[in-house]
Motif scaffolding. Structure first.
Motif, PDB file in Angstrom:
ATOM      1  N   ILE A 176      -2.583   1.574  11.125  1.00  0.00           N
ATOM      2  CA  ILE A 176      -2.977   3.032  11.754  1.00  0.00           C
ATOM      3  C   ILE A 176      -2.339   4.060  10.494  1.00  0.00           C
ATOM      4  O   ILE A 176      -2.641   4.894  10.399  1.00  0.00           O
ATOM      5  N   ILE A 177      -1.015   3.490  10.115  1.00  0.00           N
ATOM      6  CA  ILE A 177      -0.269   4.502   9.161  1.00  0.00           C
ATOM      7  C   ILE A 177      -1.016   4.244   7.843  1.00  0.00           C
ATOM      8  O   ILE A 177      -1.129   5.422   7.435  1.00  0.00           O
ATOM      9  N   ALA A 178      -1.586   3.184   7.478  1.00  0.00           N
ATOM     10  CA  ALA A 178      -2.635   3.191   6.243  1.00  0.00           C
ATOM     11  C   ALA A 178      -3.503   4.384   6.505  1.00  0.00           C
ATOM     12  O   ALA A 178      -4.116   4.982   5.663  1.00  0.00           O
ATOM     13  N   LEU A 179      -4.146   4.312   7.641  1.00  0.00           N
ATOM     14  CA  LEU A 179      -5.137   5.468   7.821  1.00  0.00           C
ATOM     15  C   LEU A 179      -4.720   6.637   7.756  1.00  0.00           C
ATOM     16  O   LEU A 179      -5.441   7.621   7.018  1.00  0.00           O
ATOM     17  N   HIS A 180      -3.692   6.952   8.305  1.00  0.00           N
ATOM     18  CA  HIS A 180      -3.288   8.467   8.459  1.00  0.00           C
ATOM     19  C   HIS A 180      -2.473   9.066   6.959  1.00  0.00           C
ATOM     20  O   HIS A 180      -2.576  10.013   6.565  1.00  0.00           O
ATOM     21  N   GLN A 181      -2.155   7.767   6.191  1.00  0.00           N
ATOM     22  CA  GLN A 181      -1.805   8.171   4.933  1.00  0.00           C
ATOM     23  C   GLN A 181      -2.891   8.024   3.923  1.00  0.00           C
ATOM     24  O   GLN A 181      -3.049   8.530   2.583  1.00  0.00           O
ATOM     25  N   GLY A 182      -4.165   7.642   4.130  1.00  0.00           N
ATOM     26  CA  GLY A 182      -5.193   7.583   3.345  1.00  0.00           C
ATOM     27  C   GLY A 182      -4.930   6.511   2.223  1.00  0.00           C
ATOM     28  O   GLY A 182      -5.681   6.609   1.353  1.00  0.00           O
ATOM     29  N   CYS A 183      -4.223   5.488   2.619  1.00  0.00           N
ATOM     30  CA  CYS A 183      -4.099   4.374   1.627  1.00  0.00           C
ATOM     31  C   CYS A 183      -4.784   3.357   1.951  1.00  0.00           C
ATOM     32  O   CYS A 183      -5.351   3.083   3.305  1.00  0.00           O
ATOM     33  N   ALA A 184      -5.356   2.690   0.931  1.00  0.00           N
ATOM     34  CA  ALA A 184      -6.283   1.491   0.880  1.00  0.00           C
ATOM     35  C   ALA A 184      -5.251   0.413   1.435  1.00  0.00           C
ATOM     36  O   ALA A 184      -4.118   0.061   0.905  1.00  0.00           O
ATOM     37  N   GLU A 185      -5.823  -0.475   2.172  1.00  0.00           N
ATOM     38  CA  GLU A 185      -5.013  -1.540   2.689  1.00  0.00           C
ATOM     39  C   GLU A 185      -5.001  -2.700   1.664  1.00  0.00           C
ATOM     40  O   GLU A 185      -6.154  -2.983   1.017  1.00  0.00           O
ATOM     41  N   VAL A 186      -4.275  -3.290   1.428  1.00  0.00           N
ATOM     42  CA  VAL A 186      -4.039  -4.473   0.358  1.00  0.00           C
ATOM     43  C   VAL A 186      -4.764  -5.774   0.970  1.00  0.00           C
ATOM     44  O   VAL A 186      -4.198  -6.421   1.964  1.00  0.00           O
ATOM     45  N   LEU A 187      -5.852  -6.074   0.385  1.00  0.00           N
ATOM     46  CA  LEU A 187      -6.598  -7.223   0.940  1.00  0.00           C
ATOM     47  C   LEU A 187      -6.099  -8.467   0.169  1.00  0.00           C
ATOM     48  O   LEU A 187      -6.019  -8.339  -1.218  1.00  0.00           O
ATOM     49  N   TRP A 188      -5.943  -9.911   0.828  1.00  0.00           N
ATOM     50  CA  TRP A 188      -5.851 -10.833   0.383  1.00  0.00           C
ATOM     51  C   TRP A 188      -6.878 -11.237  -0.466  1.00  0.00           C
ATOM     52  O   TRP A 188      -7.959 -11.372  -0.042  1.00  0.00           O
ATOM     53  N   GLN A 189      -6.611 -11.699  -1.734  1.00  0.00           N
ATOM     54  CA  GLN A 189      -7.709 -12.229  -2.482  1.00  0.00           C
ATOM     55  C   GLN A 189      -7.213 -13.785  -2.718  1.00  0.00           C
ATOM     56  O   GLN A 189      -6.148 -14.215  -3.458  1.00  0.00           O
ATOM     57  N   ALA A 190      -7.967 -14.824  -2.595  1.00  0.00           N
ATOM     58  CA  ALA A 190      -7.925 -16.389  -2.479  1.00  0.00           C
ATOM     59  C   ALA A 190      -7.804 -16.635  -3.922  1.00  0.00           C
ATOM     60  O   ALA A 190      -8.582 -16.142  -4.887  1.00  0.00           O
ATOM     61  N   GLN A 191      -6.889 -17.400  -4.273  1.00  0.00           N
ATOM     62  CA  GLN A 191      -7.004 -17.513  -5.590  1.00  0.00           C
ATOM     63  C   GLN A 191      -7.766 -18.900  -5.864  1.00  0.00           C
ATOM     64  O   GLN A 191      -8.002 -19.763  -5.297  1.00  0.00           O
ATOM     65  N   PRO A 192      -8.460 -19.010  -7.344  1.00  0.00           N
ATOM     66  CA  PRO A 192      -9.004 -20.089  -7.330  1.00  0.00           C
ATOM     67  C   PRO A 192      -8.369 -21.283  -7.122  1.00  0.00           C
ATOM     68  O   PRO A 192      -7.229 -21.513  -7.479  1.00  0.00           O
ATOM     69  N   ALA A 193      -8.979 -22.546  -6.686  1.00  0.00           N
ATOM     70  CA  ALA A 193      -8.593 -23.935  -6.613  1.00  0.00           C
ATOM     71  C   ALA A 193      -7.908 -24.439  -7.795  1.00  0.00           C
ATOM     72  O   ALA A 193      -8.940 -24.129  -8.969  1.00  0.00           O
ATOM     73  N   PRO A 194      -7.052 -25.126  -8.097  1.00  0.00           N
ATOM     74  CA  PRO A 194      -6.571 -25.627  -9.476  1.00  0.00           C
ATOM     75  C   PRO A 194      -7.575 -26.651  -9.820  1.00  0.00           C
ATOM     76  O   PRO A 194      -8.073 -27.462  -8.998  1.00  0.00           O
ATOM     77  N   GLN A 195      -7.777 -26.732 -11.068  1.00  0.00           N
ATOM     78  CA  GLN A 195      -8.642 -27.729 -11.694  1.00  0.00           C
ATOM     79  C   GLN A 195      -7.735 -29.090 -11.812  1.00  0.00           C
ATOM     80  O   GLN A 195      -6.875 -29.100 -12.074  1.00  0.00           O
ATOM     81  N   ALA A 196      -8.473 -30.136 -11.212  1.00  0.00           N
ATOM     82  CA  ALA A 196      -8.153 -31.465 -11.409  1.00  0.00           C
ATOM     83  C   ALA A 196      -8.191 -31.956 -12.916  1.00  0.00           C
ATOM     84  O   ALA A 196      -8.732 -31.903 -13.635  1.00  0.00           O
ATOM     85  N   GLY A 235       0.810  -1.111   0.075  1.00  0.00           N
ATOM     86  CA  GLY A 235       0.002   0.018   0.065  1.00  0.00           C
ATOM     87  C   GLY A 235       0.886   1.314  -0.054  1.00  0.00           C
ATOM     88  O   GLY A 235       0.568   2.244  -0.586  1.00  0.00           O
ATOM     89  N   SER A 236       1.843   1.270   0.729  1.00  0.00           N
ATOM     90  CA  SER A 236       2.696   2.348   0.640  1.00  0.00           C
ATOM     91  C   SER A 236       4.192   1.642   1.364  1.00  0.00           C
ATOM     92  O   SER A 236       4.262   0.876   2.111  1.00  0.00           O
ATOM     93  N   ILE A 237       5.317   2.423   1.343  1.00  0.00           N
ATOM     94  CA  ILE A 237       6.653   2.096   1.699  1.00  0.00           C
ATOM     95  C   ILE A 237       6.393   1.734   3.190  1.00  0.00           C
ATOM     96  O   ILE A 237       7.004   0.851   3.688  1.00  0.00           O
ATOM     97  N   LEU A 238       6.038   2.704   3.817  1.00  0.00           N
ATOM     98  CA  LEU A 238       5.494   2.941   5.094  1.00  0.00           C
ATOM     99  C   LEU A 238       4.968   1.694   5.736  1.00  0.00           C
ATOM    100  O   LEU A 238       5.498   1.076   6.747  1.00  0.00           O
ATOM    101  N   ILE A 239       4.082   1.265   5.113  1.00  0.00           N
ATOM    102  CA  ILE A 239       3.364   0.066   5.640  1.00  0.00           C
ATOM    103  C   ILE A 239       3.982  -1.079   5.311  1.00  0.00           C
ATOM    104  O   ILE A 239       4.032  -1.971   6.327  1.00  0.00           O
ATOM    105  N   ALA A 240       4.621  -1.127   4.045  1.00  0.00           N
ATOM    106  CA  ALA A 240       5.511  -2.549   4.044  1.00  0.00           C
ATOM    107  C   ALA A 240       6.692  -2.492   4.912  1.00  0.00           C
ATOM    108  O   ALA A 240       6.926  -3.915   5.421  1.00  0.00           O
TER     109      ALA A 240
END
Length: 193
Positions: A173-193, A122-127
């Motif tokens: 809290i840094i994301a909040l103060h910087q006005g950065c959206a938090e990077v949310l995890w997105q689950a990947q689709p399960a592999p097709q068998a 989201g930002s260098i500070l957050i990372a």
């Protein structure tokens, strides 16, 4: 205060041993030195975070509150390394953990509830704050390894455990103060068998 370090190098560690404050020598790979090294690395990462935060306070003055909240822990981390070098020196107390918990609770009250896992970014500070969180977890694991070999005080183990929680909430809290959206995890689709 007089000079504490007269020479940077002593050549006494060339044989793979290093000394503790009581004069005893242990292999540099001993869990005690591993724990001390992990705390030192965390302290360095925290120093980098504090420097980056200080640079951003002009653009986001509310970040000064984060600097003020985190800066004292750098000194306590250094003291904790000293405690590992000389176990009779017991600086970390239950009150330190209570202070961490109070700060965590104070920041959490300002944040929206979590619904998803958060990724570092989201930002260098957050990372960078998440790097501190990860280093805190490593320091905790190293302290637990030492604890299995040489029992450590419960106050130290609780304190080190709580540090990663502090950095997790600090990143939010840094994301909040910087006005950065938090990077949310997105689950990947399960592999097709």
């Amino acid at each position: 205060m007089g000079h504490r370090i007269s020479k940077v190098y002593t050549k006494t560690g060339d044989d793979g041993l290093s000394g503790l404050a009581d004069g005893s020598r242990l292999p540099k790979s001993h869990p005690r030195f591993e724990a001390m090294g992990a705390l030192d690395l965390l302290n360095s990462q925290l120093g980098l975070l504090l420097a980056q935060l200080q640079q951003e306070t002009a653009a986001h003055p509310e970040l000064q509150q984060v600097v003020d909240a985190l800066a004292p822990w750098q000194h306590i981390l250094f003291d904790l390394g000293g405690e590992l070098a000389m176990p009779q020196y017991q600086v970390v107390q239950q009150g330190h953990t209570a202070q961490l918990e109070q700060q965590i609770d104070q920041w959490t009250a300002l944040l929206p509830p979590l619904k998803d896992f958060i990724l570092p970014g989201g930002s260098i500070l957050i990372a960078q704050t998440h790097l501190c969180r990860c280093e805190a977890r490593t320091a905790e694991r190293r302290c637990q390894q030492l604890h299995k070999l040489e029992p450590m005080r419960a106050e130290v183990l609780a304190f080190v455990n709580r540090l990663s929680d502090l950095f997790f909430v600090a990143a939010r809290i840094i994301a909040l103060h910087q006005g950065c959206a938090e990077v949310l995890w997105q689950a990947q689709p399960a592999p097709q068998a």
